[in-house]
Structure formats: structure tokens, C-alpha cells
Design a protein around this motif. Structure first.
Motif, PDB file in Angstrom:
ATOM      1  N   SER A  29     -30.295  10.297   1.927  1.00 37.73           N
ATOM      2  CA  SER A  29     -30.171  11.383   2.887  1.00 37.73           C
ATOM      3  C   SER A  29     -31.506  12.111   2.965  1.00 37.73           C
ATOM      4  O   SER A  29     -32.382  11.913   2.114  1.00 37.73           O
ATOM      5  N   SER A  30     -31.631  12.946   3.987  1.00 36.17           N
ATOM      6  CA  SER A  30     -32.842  13.735   4.178  1.00 36.17           C
ATOM      7  C   SER A  30     -32.467  15.034   4.875  1.00 36.17           C
ATOM      8  O   SER A  30     -31.690  15.018   5.827  1.00 36.17           O
ATOM      9  N   PRO A  31     -33.027  16.171   4.437  1.00 32.03           N
ATOM     10  CA  PRO A  31     -32.747  17.420   5.130  1.00 32.03           C
ATOM     11  C   PRO A  31     -33.263  17.410   6.579  1.00 32.03           C
ATOM     12  O   PRO A  31     -32.809  18.179   7.403  1.00 32.03           O
ATOM     13  N   THR A  32     -34.192  16.525   6.874  1.00 31.12           N
ATOM     14  CA  THR A  32     -34.705  16.384   8.238  1.00 31.12           C
ATOM     15  C   THR A  32     -33.604  15.887   9.183  1.00 31.12           C
ATOM     16  O   THR A  32     -33.570  16.258  10.346  1.00 31.12           O
ATOM     17  N   PHE A  33     -32.716  15.026   8.667  1.00 31.82           N
ATOM     18  CA  PHE A  33     -31.606  14.475   9.447  1.00 31.82           C
ATOM     19  C   PHE A  33     -30.312  14.998   8.825  1.00 31.82           C
ATOM     20  O   PHE A  33     -29.589  14.273   8.150  1.00 31.82           O
ATOM     21  N   LYS A  34     -30.036  16.258   9.027  1.00 30.81           N
ATOM     22  CA  LYS A  34     -29.025  17.013   8.283  1.00 30.81           C
ATOM     23  C   LYS A  34     -27.683  16.334   8.063  1.00 30.81           C
ATOM     24  O   LYS A  34     -27.199  16.256   6.965  1.00 30.81           O
ATOM     25  N   LYS A  35     -27.045  15.853   9.074  1.00 29.96           N
ATOM     26  CA  LYS A  35     -25.689  15.304   8.943  1.00 29.96           C
ATOM     27  C   LYS A  35     -25.682  13.783   8.786  1.00 29.96           C
ATOM     28  O   LYS A  35     -24.617  13.174   8.690  1.00 29.96           O
ATOM     29  N   TRP A  36     -26.838  13.158   8.794  1.00 33.98           N
ATOM     30  CA  TRP A  36     -26.916  11.698   8.750  1.00 33.98           C
ATOM     31  C   TRP A  36     -27.155  11.195   7.328  1.00 33.98           C
ATOM     32  O   TRP A  36     -27.892  11.807   6.556  1.00 33.98           O
ATOM     33  N   ILE A  37     -26.514  10.067   7.012  1.00 34.15           N
ATOM     34  CA  ILE A  37     -26.773   9.364   5.748  1.00 34.15           C
ATOM     35  C   ILE A  37     -27.106   7.917   6.084  1.00 34.15           C
ATOM     36  O   ILE A  37     -26.736   7.411   7.141  1.00 34.15           O
TER      37      ILE A  37
END
Length: 127
Positions: A29-37
């Protein structure tokens, strides 16, 4: 009597389930792509993480979960389908937009290997 197409499907399914495909399944995951895994498979999780962060200015992808498995392709398919079914909002290949990341992590951690069925393959949403 089975058709040639049915026999081919059964053979592919057998080979998929019984191949020697040891390695790891991971969730990034990445905080840049908040809801994406991202759920994927690899032989080397740390190297795969470096590849993800290489082109990213913030280098902020992180490992949420890792599972070692005898057949990473089977585990990846089953986990992708289960996470998408339970908490997925949108899916683009191995990327899933989730409404509850913690629940997605729980689903991943609870995964137990089993054989893949033809229905699992059909539900695989283009993978």
C-alpha cells in the motif's frame, strides 16, 4: 463424453493447481494511493518493493502482508478474489480499491491454500 474444450479447461486447471510455483504473495500500500492496495506474487518481496519505489518520488510503498506459499499463483488468485468480493470497490488487475484496508489485511492473513476451481478462474476478473 467431455468435449475437447472441457478437457483443455480441466487440464489447464490441473496444471495451475499442481505446478511447483513456490514464492511469496504480498500486499503493498501507499499513502499516495489512499484506498488502493496491490496484491501480487514474487520470489523476492524486498526486491519487488524496491522496484515499486524506484520510480516514485516519495518512495512510500510499504509491505502490509506477506505469505510464503508452495504455489504463489494459486494463492494470489484466491486472495485477490476474496479481498475484492469482501471489501473491493473497484479493481484494475492486481490493484484493488477497498472500503476497509484493515479488513483486507485480515482476509489476506487468514488465507489458507486450497485448490482453485474453474469458478475461481472465471471470477478472476481478467488476471
Amino acid at each position: 463424453m467431455k468435449t475437447t474444450q472441457q478437457q483443455v479447461k480441466e487440464r489447464r486447471l490441473y496444471l495451475f493447481n499442481n505446478s511447483n510455483d513456490e514464492g511469496y504473495v504480498y500486499m503493498f500500500s501507499s499513502p499516495t494511493f489512499k484506498k488502493w492496495i496491490k496484491i501480487g506474487k514474487t520470489y523476492n518481496v524486498e526486491q519487488r518493493l524496491k522496484q515499486f519505489n524506484w520510480g516514485m518520488p516519495l518512495k512510500n510503498f510499504k509491505i502490509e502482508c506477506v505469505k510464503e506459499t508452495k504455489n504463489k499463483s494459486v494463492a494470489e488468485l484466491l486472495i485477490l478474489n476474496k479481498v475484492y468480493k469482501e471489501v473491493g470497490v473497484e479493481r484494475k488487475g492486481e490493484w484493488i480499491k477497498v472500503n476497509n484496508k484493515q479488513k483486507a489485511i485480515e482476509i489476506f492473513k487468514k488465507h489458507r491454500n486450497r485448490k482453485v476451481t474453474q469458478k475461481d478462474r472465471e471470477l478472476n476478473y481478467g488476471i
